[in-house]
Every structure is written in structure tokens, then in C-alpha cells.
Scaffold this active site. Structure first.
Site, PDB file in Angstrom:
ATOM      1  N   HIS A  17      28.774  40.745  42.945  1.00  0.00           N
ATOM      2  CA  HIS A  17      29.718  41.544  43.731  1.00  0.00           C
ATOM      3  C   HIS A  17      28.977  42.289  44.849  1.00  0.00           C
ATOM      4  O   HIS A  17      29.427  42.330  45.993  1.00  0.00           O
ATOM      5  CB  HIS A  17      30.409  42.607  42.871  1.00  0.00           C
ATOM      6  CG  HIS A  17      31.319  42.085  41.804  1.00  0.00           C
ATOM      7  ND1 HIS A  17      31.268  42.526  40.499  1.00  0.00           N
ATOM      8  CD2 HIS A  17      32.323  41.178  41.828  1.00  0.00           C
ATOM      9  CE1 HIS A  17      32.198  41.924  39.784  1.00  0.00           C
ATOM     10  NE2 HIS A  17      32.851  41.087  40.557  1.00  0.00           N
ATOM     11  N   LYS A  41      44.654  42.826  31.950  1.00  0.00           N
ATOM     12  CA  LYS A  41      43.276  42.898  31.449  1.00  0.00           C
ATOM     13  C   LYS A  41      43.068  44.166  30.631  1.00  0.00           C
ATOM     14  O   LYS A  41      43.705  45.176  30.861  1.00  0.00           O
ATOM     15  CB  LYS A  41      42.280  42.873  32.613  1.00  0.00           C
ATOM     16  CG  LYS A  41      42.188  41.509  33.294  1.00  0.00           C
ATOM     17  CD  LYS A  41      41.020  41.453  34.263  1.00  0.00           C
ATOM     18  CE  LYS A  41      40.949  40.125  34.999  1.00  0.00           C
ATOM     19  NZ  LYS A  41      39.941  40.128  36.088  1.00  0.00           N
ATOM     20  N   ARG A  90      32.903  31.411  43.914  1.00  0.00           N
ATOM     21  CA  ARG A  90      31.777  30.877  43.167  1.00  0.00           C
ATOM     22  C   ARG A  90      31.919  29.367  43.098  1.00  0.00           C
ATOM     23  O   ARG A  90      31.596  28.666  44.032  1.00  0.00           O
ATOM     24  CB  ARG A  90      31.708  31.506  41.775  1.00  0.00           C
ATOM     25  CG  ARG A  90      31.147  32.909  41.791  1.00  0.00           C
ATOM     26  CD  ARG A  90      31.484  33.698  40.575  1.00  0.00           C
ATOM     27  NE  ARG A  90      32.917  33.945  40.488  1.00  0.00           N
ATOM     28  CZ  ARG A  90      33.497  34.788  39.662  1.00  0.00           C
ATOM     29  NH1 ARG A  90      32.772  35.446  38.796  1.00  0.00           N
ATOM     30  NH2 ARG A  90      34.787  34.978  39.675  1.00  0.00           N
ATOM     31  N   SER A 128      31.689  39.251  35.637  1.00  0.00           N
ATOM     32  CA  SER A 128      31.673  40.444  34.791  1.00  0.00           C
ATOM     33  C   SER A 128      31.868  40.069  33.333  1.00  0.00           C
ATOM     34  O   SER A 128      31.238  40.650  32.443  1.00  0.00           O
ATOM     35  CB  SER A 128      32.774  41.422  35.223  1.00  0.00           C
ATOM     36  OG  SER A 128      32.537  41.878  36.528  1.00  0.00           O
TER      37      SER A 128
HETATM   38  P1  ADP Z   1      34.799  38.801  37.886  1.00  0.00           P
HETATM   39  O1  ADP Z   1      35.339  37.443  38.219  1.00  0.00           O
HETATM   40  O2  ADP Z   1      33.307  38.891  37.888  1.00  0.00           O
HETATM   41  O3  ADP Z   1      35.436  39.440  36.677  1.00  0.00           O
HETATM   42  P2  ADP Z   1      36.398  40.387  39.769  1.00  0.00           P
HETATM   43  O4  ADP Z   1      37.724  40.050  39.230  1.00  0.00           O
HETATM   44  O5  ADP Z   1      36.047  41.820  39.830  1.00  0.00           O
HETATM   45  O6  ADP Z   1      35.138  39.699  39.088  1.00  0.00           O
HETATM   46  O7  ADP Z   1      36.220  39.700  41.179  1.00  0.00           O
HETATM   47  C1  ADP Z   1      36.274  40.307  42.419  1.00  0.00           C
HETATM   48  C2  ADP Z   1      35.864  39.305  43.462  1.00  0.00           C
HETATM   49  O8  ADP Z   1      34.465  39.064  43.391  1.00  0.00           O
HETATM   50  C3  ADP Z   1      36.506  37.924  43.375  1.00  0.00           C
HETATM   51  O9  ADP Z   1      36.778  37.486  44.687  1.00  0.00           O
HETATM   52  C4  ADP Z   1      35.406  37.079  42.747  1.00  0.00           C
HETATM   53  O10 ADP Z   1      35.552  35.714  43.096  1.00  0.00           O
HETATM   54  C5  ADP Z   1      34.190  37.688  43.386  1.00  0.00           C
HETATM   55  N1  ADP Z   1      32.961  37.464  42.619  1.00  0.00           N
HETATM   56  C6  ADP Z   1      32.733  37.758  41.323  1.00  0.00           C
HETATM   57  N2  ADP Z   1      31.482  37.430  40.956  1.00  0.00           N
HETATM   58  C7  ADP Z   1      30.889  36.902  42.070  1.00  0.00           C
HETATM   59  C8  ADP Z   1      29.598  36.351  42.342  1.00  0.00           C
HETATM   60  N3  ADP Z   1      28.688  36.254  41.389  1.00  0.00           N
HETATM   61  N4  ADP Z   1      29.333  35.927  43.594  1.00  0.00           N
HETATM   62  C9  ADP Z   1      30.292  36.000  44.544  1.00  0.00           C
HETATM   63  N5  ADP Z   1      31.528  36.492  44.350  1.00  0.00           N
HETATM   64  C10 ADP Z   1      31.838  36.940  43.134  1.00  0.00           C
END
Ligand code: ADP
Length: 159
Positions: A17, A41, A90, A128
């Protein structure tokens, strides 16, 4: 002023992130990282804890603001004067869902575009939920979480 919004659950914020935040902050005048309430969630960290952790790991980035919202993202963006949503992509598995969300957001708020930043290859595997899973087994989290929040995570899992 070009304002973009980076929405997510950030439960907790990972170095994947943070990589997206840093890159987006160089593209836009202002980046609002918004922790969105997702009723489906069951988060590990409260909304306030997530906001505070992101604020702590971005405090060297003056054009990054951290906020939270339980609004519809398209409404939140309109209210904050932003017409760009930033998302990290990703693997291909992210694409279908994100593409659908981008189309829905555009339908609700036609001025709103979604921009995708590709994950860096070294963070492709990182989410996460993976971190939470690994952390419970005592795996070293230094490659996954910003170092400032590792103590918060360890405290939460009772380590
Ligand atoms: P997660 O999928 O890790 O639970 P979130 O729901 O908080 O994360 O995702 C927020 C944004 O961050 C989304 O657009 C997700 O695709 C992106 N994201 C999560 N992990 C990564 C990563 N390792 N690299 C790039 N973008 C990411």
C-alpha cells in the site's frame, strides 16, 4: 489542484500500500488515503487505529491526507472535489473486480475516473489478509509491514 483518492480497508497498511501511496503522491497535487468502512469485513484494527497507522507511516509526505468514510466512494469523491480514484493492481485476479467497481463508480459519478497503478513485482504477493495470516504463525513481518506499525500488529495478536 489535482486531488486523487486512494481508498481501501488498510487492515493494516502494508508496504505494498505504502508503495502505491508514495508513487501516487508524486503524480497528484494531493492524495487522500481514505479508509472505507466495509460492513462485510470484520477488521482486526478499528477505523481510528487504521487511520492513525497510515498517518504515522506517511508523515514525511506533506501532500498526503488520511481520512475515513462510510459514504459511497463516488459520493465521497464528489464531496472532496476529486475526480480520480487510484487503485493498485496486483495479479489478474484483482482486475475483474476492480474493473467492475470502476464502471459502477463512473456510472454513479460520471466525472470520476479510476487510475490503476501496477504493483511492483516484489509486492505482488502482498495483501493485508496474507500478513494477518502469517503474523499469527509468528513469521517475521519486516518484509510486509512498515516498521513503525509492527509493534501495533504484535500487540494486537498478543505477542
Ligand atoms: P488488501 O487487498 O491488502 O486487503 P485493501 O482492500 O486495503 O487491501 O486495498 C486497497 C488497495 O490497495 C486496492 O486497490 C488493492 O488492490 C491495493 N493493494 C493492496 N496490496 C497491494 C500491493 N501489494 N501492491 C499494490 N497494490 C496493492
Amino acid at each position: 489542484m489535482k486531488i486523487a483518492i486512494y481508498p481501501g480497508s488498510f487492515d493494516p497498511v502494508t508496504i505494498g500500500h505504502l508503495n502505491i501511496i508514495r508513487r501516487a503522491a508524486t503524480i497528484f497535487d494531493k492524495l487522500i488515503v481514505c479508509v472505507m468502512v466495509n460492513a462485510a469485513k470484520n477488521p482486526m484494527f478499528t477505523l481510528d487505529e487504521r487511520v492513525e497507522m497510515i498517518s504515522r507511516v506517511t508523515d514525511d509526505l506533506p501532500n498526503v491526507e488520511v481520512d475515513s468514510s462510510d459514504e459511497l466512494l463516488a459520493d465521497y469523491a464528489r464531496r472532496r472535489g476529486s475526480c480520480v480514484i487510484v487503485k493498485g493492481l496486483r495479479a489478474g485476479s484483482d482486475f475483474e473486480n476492480e474493473f467492475q467497481m470502476a464502471l459502477i463508480n463512473k456510472k454513479i459519478n460520471p466525472e470520476l475516473d479510476t487510475m490503476f497503478l501496477t504493483a511492483e513485482s516484489r509486492y505482488m504477493y502482498l495483501s493485508s489478509s496474507t500478513v494477518k495470516e502469517l503474523g499469527r504463525y509468528g513469521v517475521d513481518l519486516a518484509d510486509f509491514l512498515p516498521k513503525q506499525i509492527i509493534p501495533d500488529f504484535e500487540k494486537k495478536i498478543g505477542k
